[in-house]
Design an enzyme around this catalytic site. Sequence first.
Site, PDB file in Angstrom:
ATOM      1  CB  SER A  66     -48.400 -28.894  -9.952  1.00  0.00           C
ATOM      2  OG  SER A  66     -47.425 -28.930 -10.620  1.00  0.00           O
ATOM      3  CG  ASP A  74     -46.275 -23.306  -4.684  1.00  0.00           C
ATOM      4  OD1 ASP A  74     -48.127 -23.326  -4.439  1.00  0.00           O
ATOM      5  OD2 ASP A  74     -46.170 -23.883  -5.856  1.00  0.00           O
ATOM      6  CG  HIS A  89     -48.768 -23.986  -8.165  1.00  0.00           C
ATOM      7  ND1 HIS A  89     -47.795 -24.695  -7.708  1.00  0.00           N
ATOM      8  CD2 HIS A  89     -49.255 -25.054  -9.677  1.00  0.00           C
ATOM      9  CE1 HIS A  89     -47.503 -25.841  -8.549  1.00  0.00           C
ATOM     10  NE2 HIS A  89     -48.096 -26.094  -9.175  1.00  0.00           N
TER      11      HIS A  89
END
Length: 494
Positions: free
Chosen positions: A229, A156, A126
Amino acid sequence: MTTAIAIPFKTDSKRSQIRAMFVALIGAVALMLQATTVDARGAPDSFADLAEQVSPAVVNITTTTIVEASTDTTPMVPPGSPFEDFFKDFMDRGGQGGNNSAPRRSNALGSGFVISEDGYIVTNNHVIEGADEIEIEFFEGFVLPATLVGTDPKTDIAVLKVESDKPLKFVSFGDSDLARMGDWVMAMGNPLGQGFSISAGIVSQRGRALQGAYDDYIQTDAAINRGNSGGPLFNMDGEVIGVNTAILSPNGGSIGIGFSMASNVVSRVTNQLTEFGETRRGWLGVKIQTVSDDVAEAMGLETASGALVTDVPEGPSKDAGLEAGDVILSFDNKDVEDANSLVRTVGETEVGKAVRVVVFRDGKTKTLMVTLGRREEAENVAFPVAGKESVEPEDTTLFGLTVMPLNDELREQLGVARGTGGLAVIDVDEASEAFAKGLRSGDVIVEAGQEKIATADDLKLRAEDAREAGRKTVLLMVRRAGEPRFVALGVSEE
């Protein structure tokens, strides 16, 4: 092990004897506690040495996406509003109306880490999804453009590649299965775009699942925020045991509940993306559900474990002889706890491998050999969608279900293949157990007690058979829009 301690004392002093015996007892207890106490790592005095060791391999990621300008220049005011002309003039003066609109560049930030000296980098999918340009900023201050090697939305994870004139410093994956609740960990990344930053905490829990079939998250209270992230979660040996992916928060900031995808999942995905540019997961070729307590009781299983096969389409399992109603107890010599664990285990197994599958069928176990296919090649199988037209119900009610036998008209409306037998559910009493367990109008009951049924009398007979066998429930196979599942209903109410 018993430890004897000899303490010399004088026989003419009873008080001395008692004191000596007491001292001996305390000593023995202390030795026993020392022998049985599990060694625990103490809190580190500082994380500075670890941070200095791993920082050169951690990167900040900046992505650029070209966003097409909207051609809709209508002001966000009601038509006829006195502000309509004002907003139109304002947009025109600002160059945002008419033909003056142009594409704009949108930037986003994230984190990652280098896993090889030749420039392979791991991050979250992402972080880079939809990016037109990707730039990697290294701890030493230099910046390199990156190309996308491959992505895996299911976990992911994404792999990038940079070209460098010199070998890059990198970090290695550790064994996430060795991480224990309470172990110290350190997260590193680019929180809220502030640049390289570290935070520390402990492993709060392992084996967390959020929403994916392959989820295996480490939960940690190390501060993780937007921009973290894709960054690494380190153990105290400087090994990556997780990729920081998500947080649980009511306000968007860290409240001490963060999730890092376990390194044992990430390393397998990374190896496949690096080698093939895509994932290659094993595929068993069955539809499954977890065995609940009432389903286990209905099938005569001793424990509610394993994965219940609800359907076997064309594929590896059908070729090997698996059947709907089988309970998979063991896969490739590994016990199956539930449906989710089986999905993960199969996905981690090599495509084309012949594996031993132990199933529970008709009250006994059976071993089959299945040669795994590839999941990615089998994911686009289409299933019929049930129609929505109503049917005049037949006056037959069982288990709070109003049912009628399938006919050609019902088969067409419900998307059921010609020749399929069973009972169409016309209505469900909302106060019934059947409604509570998810049965709805439009469902089709094709089996009861693991035998095919065609009429309401068949269903009654299967319920009676279950009662005579001393069972509290009868197992139904129910199809909805082509998707099968098993539901156990109590037989005492009929």
